[in-house]
Design a protein around this motif. Structure first.
Motif, PDB file in Angstrom:
ATOM      1  N   THR A 170      54.750  14.897  44.076  1.00 56.61           N
ATOM      2  CA  THR A 170      56.144  14.669  44.475  1.00 56.61           C
ATOM      3  C   THR A 170      56.255  14.194  45.916  1.00 56.61           C
ATOM      4  O   THR A 170      56.886  13.185  46.200  1.00 56.61           O
ATOM      5  CB  THR A 170      56.966  15.956  44.274  1.00 56.61           C
ATOM      6  OG1 THR A 170      56.816  16.388  42.933  1.00 56.61           O
ATOM      7  CG2 THR A 170      58.436  15.722  44.586  1.00 56.61           C
ATOM      8  N   CYS A 171      55.601  14.920  46.847  1.00 55.41           N
ATOM      9  CA  CYS A 171      55.769  14.570  48.270  1.00 55.41           C
ATOM     10  C   CYS A 171      54.531  13.881  48.840  1.00 55.41           C
ATOM     11  O   CYS A 171      54.531  13.473  49.998  1.00 55.41           O
ATOM     12  CB  CYS A 171      56.117  15.807  49.092  1.00 55.41           C
ATOM     13  SG  CYS A 171      54.791  17.011  49.210  1.00 55.41           S
TER      14      CYS A 171
ATOM     15  N   CYS B 271      50.088  16.584  46.359  1.00 51.42           N
ATOM     16  CA  CYS B 271      51.313  16.852  45.608  1.00 51.42           C
ATOM     17  C   CYS B 271      51.851  15.541  45.036  1.00 51.42           C
ATOM     18  O   CYS B 271      52.034  14.568  45.773  1.00 51.42           O
ATOM     19  CB  CYS B 271      52.350  17.498  46.515  1.00 51.42           C
ATOM     20  SG  CYS B 271      53.943  17.712  45.707  1.00 51.42           S
TER      21      CYS B 271
ATOM     22  N   ARG C  33      56.340  22.650  49.920  1.00 47.08           N
ATOM     23  CA  ARG C  33      57.589  21.937  50.165  1.00 47.08           C
ATOM     24  C   ARG C  33      58.408  21.778  48.886  1.00 47.08           C
ATOM     25  O   ARG C  33      59.618  21.929  48.894  1.00 47.08           O
ATOM     26  CB  ARG C  33      57.301  20.555  50.752  1.00 47.08           C
ATOM     27  CG  ARG C  33      58.587  19.815  51.130  1.00 47.08           C
ATOM     28  CD  ARG C  33      58.335  18.385  51.528  1.00 47.08           C
ATOM     29  NE  ARG C  33      57.606  18.291  52.784  1.00 47.08           N
ATOM     30  CZ  ARG C  33      57.254  17.137  53.332  1.00 47.08           C
ATOM     31  NH1 ARG C  33      57.558  15.998  52.736  1.00 47.08           N
ATOM     32  NH2 ARG C  33      56.588  17.104  54.460  1.00 47.08           N
ATOM     33  N   CYS C  34      57.735  21.467  47.766  1.00 45.43           N
ATOM     34  CA  CYS C  34      58.450  21.058  46.554  1.00 45.43           C
ATOM     35  C   CYS C  34      58.624  22.177  45.531  1.00 45.43           C
ATOM     36  O   CYS C  34      59.370  22.012  44.580  1.00 45.43           O
ATOM     37  CB  CYS C  34      57.722  19.902  45.884  1.00 45.43           C
ATOM     38  SG  CYS C  34      57.355  18.550  47.010  1.00 45.43           S
TER      39      CYS C  34
ATOM     40  N   CYS D 144      53.794  23.641  45.404  1.00 45.95           N
ATOM     41  CA  CYS D 144      53.697  22.948  46.676  1.00 45.95           C
ATOM     42  C   CYS D 144      54.595  23.702  47.644  1.00 45.95           C
ATOM     43  O   CYS D 144      55.692  24.111  47.267  1.00 45.95           O
ATOM     44  CB  CYS D 144      54.153  21.504  46.508  1.00 45.95           C
ATOM     45  SG  CYS D 144      54.371  20.626  48.070  1.00 45.95           S
TER      46      CYS D 144
HETATM   47 ZN   LIG Z   1      55.139  18.539  47.472  1.00 45.62          ZN
END
Ligand SMILES: [Zn+2]
Length: 96
Positions: free
Chosen positions: A40-41, A38, A10-11, A8
């Protein structure tokens, strides 16, 4: 369930199951993109899929769409531009 390792923006490194992924193939059917949310986010991500990735995703059995070979016509763009110019609040078009 097979786990797919990807990243990802971001992650960083994340893991997905096949159910989280959908594949968008170009009309030639060999390459394209895959889309996932994702875990996570919770953001929707689009990543390029080369021929090897496409083969893996197809083998897992993810859902597949073929991209429209002629996605937007000149007329559609001009109609959209005209609609934008005629619209005092362009964001209203996006809501509709
Ligand atoms: Zn993410």
């Amino acid at each position: 369930m097979i786990t797919i390792k990807t990243t990802c923006t971001r992650c960083g490194a994340i893991k997905l199951t096949g159910y989280d992924v959908s594949l968008q193939l170009r009309p030639n059917g060999r390459e394209g993109h895959y889309r996932f949310t994702c875990p996570t986010c919770a953001q929707s991500r689009l990543r390029p899929a080369n021929a090897r990735v496409v083969n893996v995703l197809l083998a897992i059995g993810v859902s597949v769409e073929i991209d429209d070979p002629d996605p937007i016509t000149e007329l559609e763009i001009m109609t959209f531009v005209a609609a934008l110019e005629a619209e005092p609040d362009p964001f209203r078009l996006l809501a509709g």
